[in-house]
Design a protein around this motif. Structure first.
Motif, short mmCIF file in Angstrom:
data_model
loop_
_atom_site.label_atom_id
_atom_site.label_comp_id
_atom_site.label_asym_id
_atom_site.label_seq_id
_atom_site.Cartn_x
_atom_site.Cartn_y
_atom_site.Cartn_z
N ASP A 457 88.01 -25.72 85.31
CA ASP A 457 89.01 -26.63 84.75
C ASP A 457 88.59 -27.07 83.36
OD1 ASP A 457 90.91 -28.52 84.06
OD2 ASP A 457 90.82 -29.58 85.98
N ARG A 458 88.96 -26.26 82.37
CA ARG A 458 88.53 -26.49 80.99
C ARG A 458 88.87 -27.90 80.51
NH1 ARG A 458 87.34 -22.37 77.74
NH2 ARG A 458 86.03 -21.87 79.51
N ALA A 459 90.03 -28.41 80.87
CA ALA A 459 90.41 -29.76 80.44
C ALA A 459 89.49 -30.81 81.06
CB ALA A 459 91.86 -30.04 80.82
N PHE A 460 89.16 -30.61 82.35
CA PHE A 460 88.22 -31.51 83.01
C PHE A 460 86.85 -31.45 82.34
CE2 PHE A 460 84.61 -31.37 85.98
CZ PHE A 460 84.53 -32.71 86.32
N MET A 465 82.43 -33.92 79.65
CA MET A 465 81.36 -33.81 78.65
C MET A 465 81.61 -34.75 77.48
SD MET A 465 79.11 -31.58 79.77
CE MET A 465 78.22 -31.03 78.33
N GLY A 466 82.87 -34.88 77.09
CA GLY A 466 83.21 -35.73 75.96
C GLY A 466 82.97 -37.20 76.21
N ALA A 467 82.95 -37.60 77.48
CA ALA A 467 82.77 -39.02 77.82
C ALA A 467 81.31 -39.44 77.81
CB ALA A 467 83.37 -39.29 79.20
N LEU A 486 82.58 -32.45 72.90
CA LEU A 486 81.57 -33.34 72.33
C LEU A 486 82.01 -34.79 72.34
CD1 LEU A 486 80.20 -31.27 69.30
CD2 LEU A 486 79.54 -31.21 71.71
N GLY A 487 83.31 -35.05 72.29
CA GLY A 487 83.79 -36.42 72.26
C GLY A 487 83.38 -37.13 70.98
N ASP A 488 83.39 -38.45 71.01
CA ASP A 488 83.04 -39.25 69.83
C ASP A 488 81.57 -39.67 69.81
OD1 ASP A 488 85.63 -39.17 68.81
OD2 ASP A 488 86.25 -40.88 70.05
N GLY A 489 80.82 -39.30 70.84
CA GLY A 489 79.44 -39.75 70.94
C GLY A 489 78.48 -38.95 70.08
#
Length: 722
Positions: A457-460, A465-467, A486-489
């Motif tokens: 589930d690529r979206a998951f 990971m982004g969180a 990567l998200g904002d972290g």
């Protein structure tokens, strides 16, 4: 690709491809890499080590394959030019897996600040200090540590030791996405979680089952053993929904005779059950063996338990139900049972086609049941062989990179280091990512692999990971998992040495429980560091008051001493760098019927038939000949008629029923996601479909086998939209 009968695995084209790859690497560099005393970097079938880089433990030379050369070609690349890092992440995200792989070797630490849109090269002092500081602000229970199977035993032990000393048992590895079902299924039946055979056993087997695996693409050197089995009058029974050309006929490059005659016959029988119906087929073969009176009665009485319950379950199961479930006729099942019943020494080998299901553990138990039924466990030249993928994934598990350690091992580790480690059960891989999606993970340390790309589930995967607020990666090259999710972290990526570049000797474990010693010592890049060096520096700064002096302890000889004292069966590891004596781990290879269960007997397990899914197509994600795990070396699959990465392979009658033509652009859909695909004809049972991993992960849900926690990468309900 209506006809694949002309396709032969291996052969001159593969030889020429290998030569071209070596030429691109440079003959001198390639020769040095391939002949050095280091374990192969590709699959866990294993070769190399102290007998020489292209020699296996039987002394066979040359024991090398296309996968080995491809892995070396990646490591021999020059460094990624610094100009690449001037590009924004958005630019890097446009690259596909093959393009990422061919950027070159990573030769500088990279840092992405919170909210930044690009990576910045940084020096090692900043990288280690900042990583230690960020982890130091994290509640250990809100972190996880994940390792692929490329790392050494030494780095793996140090990795899990650091995690537990830090305060978390959220320690796991890539086996939860591949063969964890094998470990669970073998534990309940024979009391051990790894292969019961050694490589030499394959040389005397008169029958080898290959179930749910495509070794022509994924374990090419295993094909040599299958060819030899056929040539000495033995049989190879392939059980696979897809009729893979390389399992029908294969021109083995190391065999002049095989090459000259245009290929050797591999499968003596090729059985094609519906995807996900393996339990029914195994029970059918077992039922037929009993009806033919070919069970090993003396072995059953002396060395097993649970047989009567197992037999009663088969007696109550009708042939109509078996045939309806698996799609294989009773006559064909009985034929296989009769051939099996007449064989004396049988090895059962299987791959992720058996483990990647919601009932993956039951699949493995069904194989073990079938082997026990004729006494094919606990004797020479016979037994159970899971075909594991990455070169040290088994070793990583052996030395403790997993969320739960045996109490005796944990007690020894606490006594050795004077540290009280956490007692709670850690998260498996999927549980870590589910926790991350829920906002319960602040930091992650990821050693090797491509966790984002390997996750269903690529979206998951991107959300989870982004969180995570801080991600620390240790890697030799960049892959798509370093630029997506990567998200904002904050993100720190540290460049590590390849196996043959290690500063000190390391060890690895093959799928045959054989521990190899790799010399390391090759110098290619100036700014890379061994994983153990990084972990030692990180541990010393993160836990300065710990009784474990991580920086000093990161010396490999000291780590091996600790492993030898703590991990059962690994006692010989203590002096392997002095004695240069590689070894089989004690009490794993089973040449006598002595099982690891509490009562010393092999246990039959009743495996209920999974409920069939008929409303939609059932999709299995597969690998191509030109890839290794998530690494894509070639965009076209030469063993499947040059199919591209977005092919969806379908049965001809299904294509006609859907009104599809060869090469037609379609959308492949599931309850999880959608992907553009190209309709491609292939020899599959009706109702079955295949597409390439990891691209098709967008279709795979996050549900897991409740016992092994393995996702169902190979039984996904899908439909076609035109």
């Amino acid at each position: 690709m209506a006809d694949t009968s002309h396709i032969v695995g291996g052969g001159p084209k593969k030889v020429l491809y290998t030569l071209a790859t070596i030429a691109r690497m440079g003959v001198g560099k390639a020769g040095k890499a391939l002949t050095a005393k280091n374990a192969c970097k590709a699959c866990a079938y294993g070769m190399g080590g102290q007998r020489g880089g292209m020699t296996n433990e039987l002394g066979e030379f040359p024991s090398v394959c296309n996968k080995s050369v491809q892995a070396q070609s990646t490591d021999i690349q020059p460094a990624i030019p610094y100009a690449i890092f001037e590009h924004e992440l958005e630019d890097l995200q446009e690259l596909n897996g093959r393009e990422m792989e061919h950027l070159g070797r990573l030769d500088t630490p990279l840092f992405k600040a919170a909210g930044a849109d690009h990576f910045e090269p940084v020096d090692w002092d900043f990288a280690i200090e900042h990583a230690a500081a960020r982890l130091g602000t994290t509640d250990p229970q809100r972190s996880f540590f994940y390792s692929s199977g490329r790392s050494s035993n030494e780095a793996g032990f140090l990795f899990q030791l650091l995690a537990r000393a830090f305060g978390t048992n959220n320690v796991n590895n890539c086996s939860y996405y591949c063969h964890q079902a094998t470990s669970e299924g073998l534990a309940t039946t024979i009391g051990k979680g790894t292969a019961s055979v050694e490589l030499e056993d394959l040389t005397g087997a008169d029958m080898i089952f290959v179930i749910g695996a495509n070794p022509s693409s994924n374990h090419p050197r295993f094909i040599h053993m299958l060819k030899n089995c056929r040539e000495r009058g033995g049989e190879v029974i392939v059980i696979n929904p897809a009729k893979e050309p390389g399992l029908v006929k294969f021109a083995v490059p190391k065999s002049p005779g095989s090459m000259l005659k245009g290929g050797s016959e591999i499968a003596s029988d090729y059985v094609q059950p519906r995807i996900g119906s393996d339990v029914a087929l195994m029970k059918g073969i077992a039922k037929a063996v009993l009806e033919l009176g070919l069970e090993a009665r003396d072995f059953l009485a002396a060395h097993t338990s649970g047989f009567e319950t197992f037999k009663a379950d088969l007696d109550a199961l009708g042939w109509g139900e078996i045939v309806e479930a698996c799609g294989v006729g009773r006559e064909e099942i009985t034929h296989i049972a009769r051939r099996y019943g007449l064989a004396d020494r049988v090895v059962f080998a299987w791959g992720m086609g058996m483990t990647h299901h919601i009932h993956g553990v039951a699949n493995v138990e069904a194989i073990a049941n079938l082997a026990m039924l004729r006494g094919m466990v606990g004797k020479r030249y016979a037994g159970l062989l899971p075909l594991r993928g990455h070169s040290n994934v088994q070793g990583i598990g052996t030395i403790g990179v997993k969320p739960v350690l045996a109490k005796a091992v944990l007690d020894r580790m606490e006594a050795a280091f004077g540290v009280k480690f956490p007692e709670e059960k850690g998260f498996d891989t999927m549980a870590c990512l589910k926790a991350a999606e829920a906002g319960e993970i602040d930091s992650a340390v990821i050693m090797g692999g491509n966790l984002w790309g390997a996750t269903p589930d690529r979206a998951f995967a991107s959300r989870a990971m982004g969180a995570i607020g801080f991600k620390l990666f240790l890697t030799t090259t960049l892959n798509m998992g370093h630029v997506h999710g990567l998200g904002d972290g904050e993100v720190m990526i540290l460049p590590v040495t390849a196996r043959d570049e290690e500063w000190e000797p390391t060890t690895q474990e093959s799928m045959f429980n054989y521990v190899r010693l790799s010399d390391g010592g090759i110098r290619r890049l100036e700014n890379v560091r061994p994983e153990s060096w990084i972990l030692g520096e990180l541990g010393q700064r993160l836990l300065p008051d710990s009784p474990i002096r991580f920086k000093a302890f990161s010396a490999h000889a000291k780590v091996r001493d600790a492993i030898a004292a703590i991990v059962p069966g690994m006692e010989q590891l203590a002096d392997i760098d002095v004695a240069k004596q590689e070894f089989h781990i004690k009490q794993r290879v089973m040449h006598t019927p002595e099982f690891g269960t509490a009562d010393g007997r092999a246990h039959f397990v009743v495996t209920p038939l999974p409920k069939p899914q008929r409303e939609r197509l059932t999709l299995a994600t597969v690998r191509s000949e030109g890839q290794f795990n998530t690494i894509i070396y070639e965009e076209k699959d030469s063993y499947r008629g040059g199919a591209g990465r977005h092919a969806v392979f379908l049965n001809g009658e299904d294509m006609a029923a859907f009104g599809l033509s060869e090469g037609q652009a379609v959308t492949l859909a599931s309850d999880t996601g959608r992907m553009p695909a190209i309709a491609t004809l292939f020899d599959l049972p009706r109702g079955s479909a295949m597409a390439y991993y990891p691209e098709a992960n967008v279709l795979v849900g996050t549900a897991v086998d409740p016992r092994s926690k393995t996702p169902a990468f190979k039984s996904v309900p899908v439909w076609i939209e035109t």
